[in-house]
Design a protein around this motif. Structure first.
Motif, PDB file in Angstrom:
ATOM      1  N   GLU A 138       0.832  -1.205   0.000  1.00 40.83           N
ATOM      2  CA  GLU A 138       0.000   0.000   0.000  1.00 40.83           C
ATOM      3  C   GLU A 138       0.867   1.256   0.000  1.00 40.83           C
ATOM      4  O   GLU A 138       0.413   2.322  -0.403  1.00 40.83           O
ATOM      5  N   MET A 139       2.115   1.138   0.442  1.00 43.04           N
ATOM      6  CA  MET A 139       3.026   2.274   0.538  1.00 43.04           C
ATOM      7  C   MET A 139       4.019   2.329  -0.631  1.00 43.04           C
ATOM      8  O   MET A 139       4.956   3.117  -0.618  1.00 43.04           O
ATOM      9  N   GLU A 140       3.792   1.516  -1.647  1.00 42.69           N
ATOM     10  CA  GLU A 140       4.733   1.412  -2.766  1.00 42.69           C
ATOM     11  C   GLU A 140       5.027   2.761  -3.415  1.00 42.69           C
ATOM     12  O   GLU A 140       6.196   3.125  -3.601  1.00 42.69           O
ATOM     13  N   GLN A 141       4.013   3.513  -3.753  1.00 44.83           N
ATOM     14  CA  GLN A 141       4.229   4.762  -4.474  1.00 44.83           C
ATOM     15  C   GLN A 141       4.956   5.799  -3.626  1.00 44.83           C
ATOM     16  O   GLN A 141       5.826   6.512  -4.130  1.00 44.83           O
ATOM     17  N   ILE A 142       4.641   5.861  -2.351  1.00 50.67           N
ATOM     18  CA  ILE A 142       5.322   6.843  -1.503  1.00 50.67           C
ATOM     19  C   ILE A 142       6.782   6.448  -1.282  1.00 50.67           C
ATOM     20  O   ILE A 142       7.667   7.299  -1.232  1.00 50.67           O
ATOM     21  N   ILE A 143       7.064   5.146  -1.198  1.00 49.20           N
ATOM     22  CA  ILE A 143       8.450   4.698  -1.046  1.00 49.20           C
ATOM     23  C   ILE A 143       9.239   5.020  -2.318  1.00 49.20           C
ATOM     24  O   ILE A 143      10.367   5.528  -2.245  1.00 49.20           O
ATOM     25  N   ILE A 144       8.669   4.754  -3.482  1.00 46.73           N
ATOM     26  CA  ILE A 144       9.341   5.085  -4.741  1.00 46.73           C
ATOM     27  C   ILE A 144       9.585   6.589  -4.835  1.00 46.73           C
ATOM     28  O   ILE A 144      10.677   7.032  -5.202  1.00 46.73           O
ATOM     29  N   ALA A 145       8.593   7.398  -4.481  1.00 49.29           N
ATOM     30  CA  ALA A 145       8.753   8.857  -4.505  1.00 49.29           C
ATOM     31  C   ALA A 145       9.852   9.297  -3.546  1.00 49.29           C
ATOM     32  O   ALA A 145      10.661  10.169  -3.869  1.00 49.29           O
ATOM     33  N   LEU A 146       9.905   8.691  -2.370  1.00 49.41           N
ATOM     34  CA  LEU A 146      10.930   9.025  -1.382  1.00 49.41           C
ATOM     35  C   LEU A 146      12.327   8.702  -1.906  1.00 49.41           C
ATOM     36  O   LEU A 146      13.246   9.517  -1.805  1.00 49.41           O
ATOM     37  N   VAL A 147      12.497   7.530  -2.496  1.00 50.03           N
ATOM     38  CA  VAL A 147      13.808   7.124  -3.021  1.00 50.03           C
ATOM     39  C   VAL A 147      14.254   8.076  -4.127  1.00 50.03           C
ATOM     40  O   VAL A 147      15.410   8.527  -4.151  1.00 50.03           O
ATOM     41  N   ILE A 148      13.368   8.428  -5.023  1.00 51.60           N
ATOM     42  CA  ILE A 148      13.723   9.325  -6.121  1.00 51.60           C
ATOM     43  C   ILE A 148      14.011  10.728  -5.589  1.00 51.60           C
ATOM     44  O   ILE A 148      14.944  11.386  -6.037  1.00 51.60           O
ATOM     45  N   ALA A 149      13.256  11.177  -4.590  1.00 51.10           N
ATOM     46  CA  ALA A 149      13.509  12.487  -3.992  1.00 51.10           C
ATOM     47  C   ALA A 149      14.880  12.526  -3.321  1.00 51.10           C
ATOM     48  O   ALA A 149      15.630  13.493  -3.472  1.00 51.10           O
ATOM     49  N   ILE A 150      15.228  11.474  -2.594  1.00 52.79           N
ATOM     50  CA  ILE A 150      16.549  11.411  -1.947  1.00 52.79           C
ATOM     51  C   ILE A 150      17.648  11.424  -3.004  1.00 52.79           C
ATOM     52  O   ILE A 150      18.664  12.095  -2.856  1.00 52.79           O
ATOM     53  N   ASP A 151      17.425  10.707  -4.098  1.00 56.34           N
ATOM     54  CA  ASP A 151      18.404  10.705  -5.175  1.00 56.34           C
ATOM     55  C   ASP A 151      18.549  12.105  -5.780  1.00 56.34           C
ATOM     56  O   ASP A 151      19.652  12.521  -6.125  1.00 56.34           O
ATOM     57  N   CYS A 152      17.448  12.848  -5.891  1.00 54.72           N
ATOM     58  CA  CYS A 152      17.495  14.234  -6.385  1.00 54.72           C
ATOM     59  C   CYS A 152      18.335  15.105  -5.463  1.00 54.72           C
ATOM     60  O   CYS A 152      19.134  15.930  -5.924  1.00 54.72           O
ATOM     61  N   VAL A 153      18.153  14.944  -4.154  1.00 50.54           N
ATOM     62  CA  VAL A 153      18.924  15.708  -3.176  1.00 50.54           C
ATOM     63  C   VAL A 153      20.411  15.397  -3.328  1.00 50.54           C
ATOM     64  O   VAL A 153      21.253  16.301  -3.340  1.00 50.54           O
ATOM     65  N   LYS A 154      20.734  14.115  -3.452  1.00 51.14           N
ATOM     66  CA  LYS A 154      22.133  13.716  -3.616  1.00 51.14           C
ATOM     67  C   LYS A 154      22.737  14.320  -4.878  1.00 51.14           C
ATOM     68  O   LYS A 154      23.861  14.818  -4.864  1.00 51.14           O
ATOM     69  N   GLU A 155      21.998  14.274  -5.969  1.00 52.53           N
ATOM     70  CA  GLU A 155      22.496  14.817  -7.231  1.00 52.53           C
ATOM     71  C   GLU A 155      22.707  16.326  -7.123  1.00 52.53           C
ATOM     72  O   GLU A 155      23.701  16.851  -7.618  1.00 52.53           O
ATOM     73  N   GLU A 156      21.790  17.017  -6.474  1.00 48.48           N
ATOM     74  CA  GLU A 156      21.916  18.462  -6.262  1.00 48.48           C
ATOM     75  C   GLU A 156      23.163  18.774  -5.441  1.00 48.48           C
ATOM     76  O   GLU A 156      23.922  19.684  -5.756  1.00 48.48           O
ATOM     77  N   GLN A 157      23.404  18.007  -4.387  1.00 47.70           N
ATOM     78  CA  GLN A 157      24.577  18.198  -3.529  1.00 47.70           C
ATOM     79  C   GLN A 157      25.858  17.952  -4.317  1.00 47.70           C
ATOM     80  O   GLN A 157      26.814  18.711  -4.208  1.00 47.70           O
ATOM     81  N   ASN A 158      25.876  16.894  -5.124  1.00 48.81           N
ATOM     82  CA  ASN A 158      27.066  16.589  -5.936  1.00 48.81           C
ATOM     83  C   ASN A 158      27.335  17.683  -6.963  1.00 48.81           C
ATOM     84  O   ASN A 158      28.476  18.061  -7.197  1.00 48.81           O
ATOM     85  N   THR A 159      26.276  18.205  -7.574  1.00 47.77           N
ATOM     86  CA  THR A 159      26.417  19.286  -8.557  1.00 47.77           C
ATOM     87  C   THR A 159      26.957  20.540  -7.888  1.00 47.77           C
ATOM     88  O   THR A 159      27.847  21.213  -8.416  1.00 47.77           O
ATOM     89  N   ALA A 160      26.425  20.885  -6.713  1.00 44.63           N
ATOM     90  CA  ALA A 160      26.875  22.062  -5.974  1.00 44.63           C
ATOM     91  C   ALA A 160      28.335  21.924  -5.547  1.00 44.63           C
ATOM     92  O   ALA A 160      29.115  22.871  -5.639  1.00 44.63           O
ATOM     93  N   ALA A 161      28.709  20.722  -5.107  1.00 42.61           N
ATOM     94  CA  ALA A 161      30.095  20.486  -4.688  1.00 42.61           C
ATOM     95  C   ALA A 161      31.053  20.604  -5.870  1.00 42.61           C
ATOM     96  O   ALA A 161      32.143  21.168  -5.755  1.00 42.61           O
ATOM     97  N   ALA A 162      30.654  20.077  -7.019  1.00 42.35           N
ATOM     98  CA  ALA A 162      31.499  20.149  -8.215  1.00 42.35           C
ATOM     99  C   ALA A 162      31.652  21.600  -8.679  1.00 42.35           C
ATOM    100  O   ALA A 162      32.733  22.014  -9.075  1.00 42.35           O
ATOM    101  N   ALA A 163      30.571  22.369  -8.603  1.00 40.04           N
ATOM    102  CA  ALA A 163      30.616  23.779  -9.027  1.00 40.04           C
ATOM    103  C   ALA A 163      31.509  24.599  -8.095  1.00 40.04           C
ATOM    104  O   ALA A 163      32.280  25.453  -8.546  1.00 40.04           O
ATOM    105  N   SER A 164      31.430  24.340  -6.791  1.00 40.20           N
ATOM    106  CA  SER A 164      32.236  25.132  -5.850  1.00 40.20           C
ATOM    107  C   SER A 164      33.716  24.743  -5.915  1.00 40.20           C
ATOM    108  O   SER A 164      34.579  25.568  -5.659  1.00 40.20           O
ATOM    109  N   SER A 165      34.021  23.513  -6.271  1.00 42.63           N
ATOM    110  CA  SER A 165      35.425  23.111  -6.351  1.00 42.63           C
ATOM    111  C   SER A 165      36.090  23.605  -7.626  1.00 42.63           C
ATOM    112  O   SER A 165      37.307  23.667  -7.705  1.00 42.63           O
ATOM    113  N   SER A 166      35.311  23.962  -8.635  1.00 45.25           N
ATOM    114  CA  SER A 166      35.880  24.428  -9.882  1.00 45.25           C
ATOM    115  C   SER A 166      36.101  25.936  -9.889  1.00 45.25           C
ATOM    116  O   SER A 166      36.638  26.479 -10.824  1.00 45.25           O
ATOM    117  N   VAL A 167      35.673  26.600  -8.823  1.00 43.65           N
ATOM    118  CA  VAL A 167      35.828  28.071  -8.747  1.00 43.65           C
ATOM    119  C   VAL A 167      37.188  28.427  -8.262  1.00 43.65           C
ATOM    120  O   VAL A 167      37.864  27.867  -7.537  1.00 43.65           O
TER     121      VAL A 167
END
Length: 166
Positions: A137-166
């Motif tokens: 019954e919680m399948e869709q919310i778990i999938i949404a949570l996993v994808i949201a966490i992955d989005c956060v990770k990708e955003e953090q990695n992008t921000a870290a890469a941008a700040s290290s190249s400055v």
């Protein structure tokens, strides 16, 4: 118990990927907004019905991601103000994540009962995750949570890469 697999394509410009079951059948697909502000990811079932929308809030002091399902905000992931190590909090009604969600190895609980778990698949091109759903019954919310966490990770990695190249 149901097992789903999320596999993102390595170096994909379209931000589109699929969620498959154990037999390799597509169950959901995810489309990201390319070059759109605010950045969003929309999860659809295979009939094309919208399941969830993940949005990065643009005008926030610290990064904040919102997951909406059926027009209601169900999950918020936000960065906390810290000086050294990045720390995020997940706010979802009765849902708790235990484990190392930064490495994508964690368990999902609802009101103390384990409803799912996630593990990263190693030695693959792109990010791949195995999602075990204990409460279907919680399948869709778990999938949404996993994808949201992955989005956060990708955003953090992008921000870290941008700040290290400055």
């Amino acid at each position: 118990m149901k097992q789903l697999y999320i596999k993102q394509k390595f170096l994909s410009l379209t931000d589109r990927f699929k969620v498959k079951d154990e037999q390799g059948n597509e169950v959901y697909y995810v489309e990201g907004s390319f070059l759109k502000i605010p950045k969003t990811f929309t999860i659809y079932d295979m009939e094309g019905h919208e399941v969830a929308v993940i949005t990065k809030k643009v005008f926030a002091f610290l990064p904040k991601f919102i997951v909406e399902m059926e027009g209601r905000q169900v999950i918020t992931i936000k960065k906390e103000f810290t000086f050294f190590r990045s720390r995020y909090t997940i706010d979802a009604a009765g849902i708790e994540v235990r484990g190392n969600w930064w490495d994508m190895t964690f368990q999902v609980f609802q009101h103390g009962e384990k409803i799912g778990q996630v593990s990263k698949e190693w030695f693959t091109w792109g990010d791949s995750y195995k999602v075990e759903i204990l409460n279907e019954e919680m399948e869709q919310i778990i999938i949404a949570l996993v994808i949201a966490i992955d989005c956060v990770k990708e955003e953090q990695n992008t921000a870290a890469a941008a700040s290290s190249s400055v």
